[in-house]
Design an enzyme around this catalytic site. Sequence first.
Site, mmCIF file in Angstrom:
data_model
loop_
_atom_site.group_PDB
_atom_site.id
_atom_site.type_symbol
_atom_site.label_atom_id
_atom_site.label_comp_id
_atom_site.label_asym_id
_atom_site.label_seq_id
_atom_site.Cartn_x
_atom_site.Cartn_y
_atom_site.Cartn_z
ATOM 1 N N GLN A 97 40.646 41.669 61.559
ATOM 2 C CA GLN A 97 40.322 41.556 62.981
ATOM 3 C C GLN A 97 40.279 40.083 63.375
ATOM 4 O O GLN A 97 39.691 39.267 62.660
ATOM 5 C CB GLN A 97 38.968 42.209 63.265
ATOM 6 C CG GLN A 97 38.945 43.711 63.014
ATOM 7 C CD GLN A 97 39.708 44.505 64.052
ATOM 8 O OE1 GLN A 97 40.264 43.959 65.003
ATOM 9 N NE2 GLN A 97 39.771 45.810 63.860
ATOM 10 N N TYR A 126 43.533 53.936 57.176
ATOM 11 C CA TYR A 126 44.085 52.688 57.734
ATOM 12 C C TYR A 126 43.059 51.571 57.480
ATOM 13 O O TYR A 126 42.623 50.884 58.407
ATOM 14 C CB TYR A 126 44.356 52.810 59.249
ATOM 15 C CG TYR A 126 45.175 54.003 59.650
ATOM 16 C CD1 TYR A 126 46.563 53.913 59.751
ATOM 17 C CD2 TYR A 126 44.578 55.230 59.934
ATOM 18 C CE1 TYR A 126 47.330 55.002 60.128
ATOM 19 C CE2 TYR A 126 45.330 56.328 60.310
ATOM 20 C CZ TYR A 126 46.702 56.218 60.413
ATOM 21 O OH TYR A 126 47.450 57.301 60.787
ATOM 22 N N GLU A 147 45.362 52.655 52.684
ATOM 23 C CA GLU A 147 46.030 51.582 53.419
ATOM 24 C C GLU A 147 47.476 51.452 52.921
ATOM 25 O O GLU A 147 47.739 51.567 51.730
ATOM 26 C CB GLU A 147 45.248 50.272 53.212
ATOM 27 C CG GLU A 147 45.970 48.991 53.543
ATOM 28 C CD GLU A 147 46.424 48.893 54.990
ATOM 29 O OE1 GLU A 147 45.684 49.283 55.894
ATOM 30 O OE2 GLU A 147 47.558 48.415 55.212
ATOM 31 N N ASP A 196 41.263 53.908 61.834
ATOM 32 C CA ASP A 196 41.442 52.687 62.630
ATOM 33 C C ASP A 196 42.926 52.327 62.585
ATOM 34 O O ASP A 196 43.318 51.346 61.950
ATOM 35 C CB ASP A 196 40.573 51.567 62.041
ATOM 36 C CG ASP A 196 40.632 50.286 62.869
ATOM 37 O OD1 ASP A 196 41.247 50.294 63.952
ATOM 38 O OD2 ASP A 196 40.064 49.272 62.422
ATOM 39 N N CYS A 223 42.642 50.232 69.008
ATOM 40 C CA CYS A 223 42.875 49.079 69.887
ATOM 41 C C CYS A 223 43.806 49.488 71.020
ATOM 42 O O CYS A 223 44.281 48.634 71.765
ATOM 43 C CB CYS A 223 43.437 47.908 69.094
ATOM 44 S SG CYS A 223 44.897 48.328 68.166
HETATM 45 C C1 LIG Z 1 44.090 48.178 63.082
HETATM 46 S S1 LIG Z 1 44.321 47.873 61.359
HETATM 47 C C2 LIG Z 1 42.737 48.346 60.760
HETATM 48 C C3 LIG Z 1 42.249 47.674 59.500
HETATM 49 C C4 LIG Z 1 40.745 47.732 59.188
HETATM 50 N N1 LIG Z 1 40.127 48.969 59.534
HETATM 51 C C5 LIG Z 1 40.028 46.555 59.800
HETATM 52 O O1 LIG Z 1 39.240 46.722 60.726
HETATM 53 O O2 LIG Z 1 40.254 45.422 59.332
HETATM 54 C C6 LIG Z 1 45.421 49.157 60.919
HETATM 55 C C7 LIG Z 1 45.838 49.193 59.468
HETATM 56 O O3 LIG Z 1 46.628 50.371 59.258
HETATM 57 C C8 LIG Z 1 47.618 50.092 58.290
HETATM 58 N N2 LIG Z 1 48.669 51.131 58.415
HETATM 59 C C9 LIG Z 1 49.638 51.205 59.360
HETATM 60 N N3 LIG Z 1 50.379 52.323 59.194
HETATM 61 C C10 LIG Z 1 49.857 52.977 58.126
HETATM 62 C C11 LIG Z 1 50.192 54.193 57.453
HETATM 63 N N4 LIG Z 1 51.217 54.942 57.865
HETATM 64 N N5 LIG Z 1 49.463 54.569 56.379
HETATM 65 C C12 LIG Z 1 48.409 53.801 55.966
HETATM 66 N N6 LIG Z 1 48.044 52.636 56.573
HETATM 67 C C13 LIG Z 1 48.757 52.227 57.631
HETATM 68 C C14 LIG Z 1 48.034 48.670 58.624
HETATM 69 O O4 LIG Z 1 48.655 48.035 57.526
HETATM 70 C C15 LIG Z 1 46.688 48.031 59.006
HETATM 71 O O5 LIG Z 1 46.079 47.420 57.890
#
Ligand SMILES: C[S@@+](CC[C@H](N)C(=O)[O-])C[C@H]1O[C@@H](n2cnc3c(N)ncnc32)[C@H](O)[C@@H]1O
Length: 265
Positions: A97, A126, A147, A196, A223
């Site tokens: 973040q 995620y 993740e 998330d 977001c």
């Molecule tokens: C908005 S971030 C949230 C990260 C964490 N919750 C934080 O607050 O730091 C979304 C995350 O989802 C991961 N992501 C995106 N597509 C994904 C998928 N299909 N499967 C697993 N993770 C995924 C991205 O790499 C990213 O780290």
Amino acid sequence: MRRHEGYLRHLVIRTGTRTGEVMVNLVTSRYDEARMAELGAFLQEQFPEVTTLVNTINSRPAQVSYGEATYTIFGPGVIHDCIGPFRFEIAPDAFFQTNTEQAERLYEVARELAALRPDDLVYDLYCGTGTISIFIAPHVRHVVGVELVASAVENARANAAANGITNCTFVAGDLLEVLTPAFVRTHGRPDVVIVDPPRAGMHPRVVRRIGQLRPERFVYVSCNPQTQARDLKLLRDLYRIEAVQPVDLFPHTDHVESVVALRAR
Ligand SMILES: C[S@@+](CC[C@H](N)C(=O)[O-])C[C@H]1O[C@@H](n2cnc3c(N)ncnc32)[C@H](O)[C@@H]1O
């Protein structure tokens, strides 16, 4: 750029708000050792506040700041930042973040809305570098984080260990493939699911799988309220919305982070 020529592609500067560490990531189309050594020496002399310089190589046409390989030119190749009592390691391509103070507030809101109990099994989907997992871990029995980015999962494991957290398991992979009945047999059926996802929201199949899992409590951190609303519509018959709490993670912009708490009907 249209002809896919040239060397420099992006400059990314990330700072650890609470540690003062600064990462400079130069994204280039190829690795040029001599140029990087020169730049490294220049930065160290002119900008001693820079704690690490990394060079991500991206030779593909896509305009993105992650790539095929990352070279550490000087420093540890990562920075750290703190949220609550926890310290996190952040790799160049790992999500973290951007607003540290408000991220802390966001995680508090997510933790409160999840109404956590000491014997809960929680899925943090995620999970990025494991920030939410680690933040809630002291309040529950176990957290399973999933993740996509492998280096972020490595960060998550290192972060848990460095913070003395022993009740988190982190799994690398695409949720579309990972979240299967076999996964649930291995890790257990969750009492709480926290998601998330990125701005694009969740794949409808992942949303439906969560519906099949039927956790009692479901917290959706987003977001992008538009894709959040779209995804939650799919669960209308299975879940009722208990609370919606926006958190201003991006002040002076029209973006807002939105946390929705749901309960199984
Ligand atoms: C908005 S971030 C949230 C990260 C964490 N919750 C934080 O607050 O730091 C979304 C995350 O989802 C991961 N992501 C995106 N597509 C994904 C998928 N299909 N499967 C697993 N993770 C995924 C991205 O790499 C990213 O780290």
